[in-house]
Design a protein around this motif. Sequence first.
Motif, PDB file in Angstrom:
ATOM      1  N   LEU A  88      11.341   8.149  -0.511  1.00 26.65           N
ATOM      2  CA  LEU A  88       9.959   8.587  -0.357  1.00 26.65           C
ATOM      3  C   LEU A  88       9.954   9.924   0.383  1.00 26.65           C
ATOM      4  CD1 LEU A  88       8.409   5.234   1.027  1.00 26.65           C
ATOM      5  CD2 LEU A  88       8.530   5.990  -1.353  1.00 26.65           C
ATOM      6  N   GLU A 116       0.839  -1.219   0.000  1.00 28.80           N
ATOM      7  CA  GLU A 116       0.000   0.000   0.000  1.00 28.80           C
ATOM      8  C   GLU A 116       0.864   1.256   0.000  1.00 28.80           C
ATOM      9  OE1 GLU A 116      -3.859  -1.395   2.697  1.00 28.80           O
ATOM     10  OE2 GLU A 116      -2.109  -0.518   3.659  1.00 28.80           O
ATOM     11  N   THR A 117       1.888   1.241   0.847  1.00 31.57           N
ATOM     12  CA  THR A 117       2.720   2.443   0.971  1.00 31.57           C
ATOM     13  C   THR A 117       3.484   2.704  -0.321  1.00 31.57           C
ATOM     14  OG1 THR A 117       2.900   2.131   3.333  1.00 31.57           O
ATOM     15  CG2 THR A 117       4.584   3.519   2.322  1.00 31.57           C
ATOM     16  N   GLN A 147       2.690   1.797  -3.268  1.00 30.46           N
ATOM     17  CA  GLN A 147       1.734   2.201  -4.297  1.00 30.46           C
ATOM     18  C   GLN A 147       1.326   3.672  -4.099  1.00 30.46           C
ATOM     19  OE1 GLN A 147      -2.015   0.203  -4.145  1.00 30.46           O
ATOM     20  NE2 GLN A 147      -2.319   0.334  -6.345  1.00 30.46           N
ATOM     21  N   ARG A 148       1.089   4.034  -2.851  1.00 25.34           N
ATOM     22  CA  ARG A 148       0.653   5.407  -2.552  1.00 25.34           C
ATOM     23  C   ARG A 148       1.651   6.433  -3.071  1.00 25.34           C
ATOM     24  NH1 ARG A 148      -0.926   5.334   3.215  1.00 25.34           N
ATOM     25  NH2 ARG A 148      -2.469   3.949   2.315  1.00 25.34           N
ATOM     26  N   TYR A 149       2.939   6.087  -3.015  1.00 23.82           N
ATOM     27  CA  TYR A 149       3.950   7.053  -3.459  1.00 23.82           C
ATOM     28  C   TYR A 149       4.409   6.796  -4.890  1.00 23.82           C
ATOM     29  CZ  TYR A 149       3.760   8.612   1.284  1.00 23.82           C
ATOM     30  OH  TYR A 149       3.297   9.108   2.459  1.00 23.82           O
ATOM     31  N   GLY A 150       3.653   5.948  -5.583  1.00 21.71           N
ATOM     32  CA  GLY A 150       3.928   5.733  -7.007  1.00 21.71           C
ATOM     33  C   GLY A 150       5.247   5.019  -7.271  1.00 21.71           C
ATOM     34  N   SER A 151       5.709   4.221  -6.288  1.00 18.91           N
ATOM     35  CA  SER A 151       6.987   3.542  -6.478  1.00 18.91           C
ATOM     36  C   SER A 151       6.797   2.296  -7.339  1.00 18.91           C
ATOM     37  CB  SER A 151       7.539   3.160  -5.101  1.00 18.91           C
ATOM     38  OG  SER A 151       8.644   2.346  -5.269  1.00 18.91           O
ATOM     39  N   LYS A 152       7.638   2.177  -8.361  1.00 15.31           N
ATOM     40  CA  LYS A 152       7.486   1.062  -9.316  1.00 15.31           C
ATOM     41  C   LYS A 152       8.337  -0.151  -8.919  1.00 15.31           C
ATOM     42  CE  LYS A 152       5.116   3.431 -12.602  1.00 15.31           C
ATOM     43  NZ  LYS A 152       4.523   4.336 -11.630  1.00 15.31           N
TER      44      LYS A 152
END
Length: 375
Positions: free
Chosen positions: A270, A192-193, A195-200
């Motif tokens: 992040l 979730e975390t 994904q929330r910060y758009g990390s691929k």
Amino acid sequence: MFPKVLVCVVGARPNFMKMAPIIRQLQAVRHLIIPYLVHTGQHYDQAMKDTFFQQLGIPEPDKDLGVGSGSHAVQTANVMLRFEPVLDEVKPFAVLVVGDVNSTIACGLVAVKKNIPLIHVEAGLRSYDRQMPEEINRILTDQLSDLLFTTERAAADNLTREGIAEQRICFTGNVMIDTLLANCQQASSLAETLQRYGSKQVVSEKAYALLTLHRPSNVDDPETLERLVRVVGDISEKLPVIFPVHPRTQQKIAEAGLLQLLPQQRVIMLPPVAYLEMLGLMQAAQLVLTDSGGLQEETTALGVPCVTLRENTERPITITEGTNTIVGTDPAKIMQCVDDILHTGGKSGRVPEYWDGKAADRIVDEILRRYELAR
Ligand code: UD1
């Protein structure tokens, strides 16, 4: 008897986790004590303040002093100037401060000069390193305090050595761990975390290191910062590193032009993350690398190995009983400790006495007793 007002002060991010359970307990005895929450505004960004208030269920402050950032003198002086009229208006029976940030000492000093008793939560911790601004704040706040609540037994020895009378010291445990235990189930998952910060990048649970860095001694000196950034790059060849970056550190890494030393695929940077995200990132980490005092304690409570990038700690129980190892900033020592954890799993440790989720209950009980505000 009318309820009496207790002014409770928060200023910076680590204060919020400590104050949340105290406010909750005080709300349960509102017929006796009315908490009046002051936020000094030392930390003010959404990510450094608002999300913490929301996630931890802290009510909006009754007063926000809005001091913002500045040099130590400017910040401390501004808190003092803006806090004094609050006490004149509210007339509390005592002021309660937590931790060791500039807001802690600033408000403590104003209170005692007005003959208002000061209560300090997290008293007696000592790094014996006076280069640390927090050490000065701790020593002075403890000297000013009428009632001192400690998180570990060794703190009382530090205080009595400094001439503080034993009757003023009370061992009640760790309020930050109250918050941790109350929120463990709600922690955000790693996925979730990210994904929330758009990390691929793909990172698996228990297969990454979590890094935080913000101490002036580590990030303000470009040479030390470069040494640390280089070793983080080396560590990232062994396992990915997740690095929520404090605003101070963000600024210093950019100024020193060190960003290119951190391989993007292996070091996931992040912005400062919220409390429940940080808790989830700690729980799922294989190890934590940090210079934060709070993380040393939280990893001990969670049983996650912690490598402390400082020469000392004011929280010795995390070493003697917990999962913490002090390594300083020597790259060879840091690498050796990381390798050791990767091979052996690191120190297992145990949870210290009174880190049981009930510290705030004990604190509020003791305040009621000391100031004769019977239940
Ligand atoms: C402060 C505390 C430290 C604590 C840390 C946790 C003192 C002396 N230091 O250090 O003990 O461990 O908080 O984070 O009280 N900034 C922002 N947004 C904010 C706040 C700060 O961008 O909301 C930036 C500003 O550029 C500021 C810098 O961060 O100059 C440092 O902030 P400051 O409050 O001075 O100290 P911290 O390093 O955060």
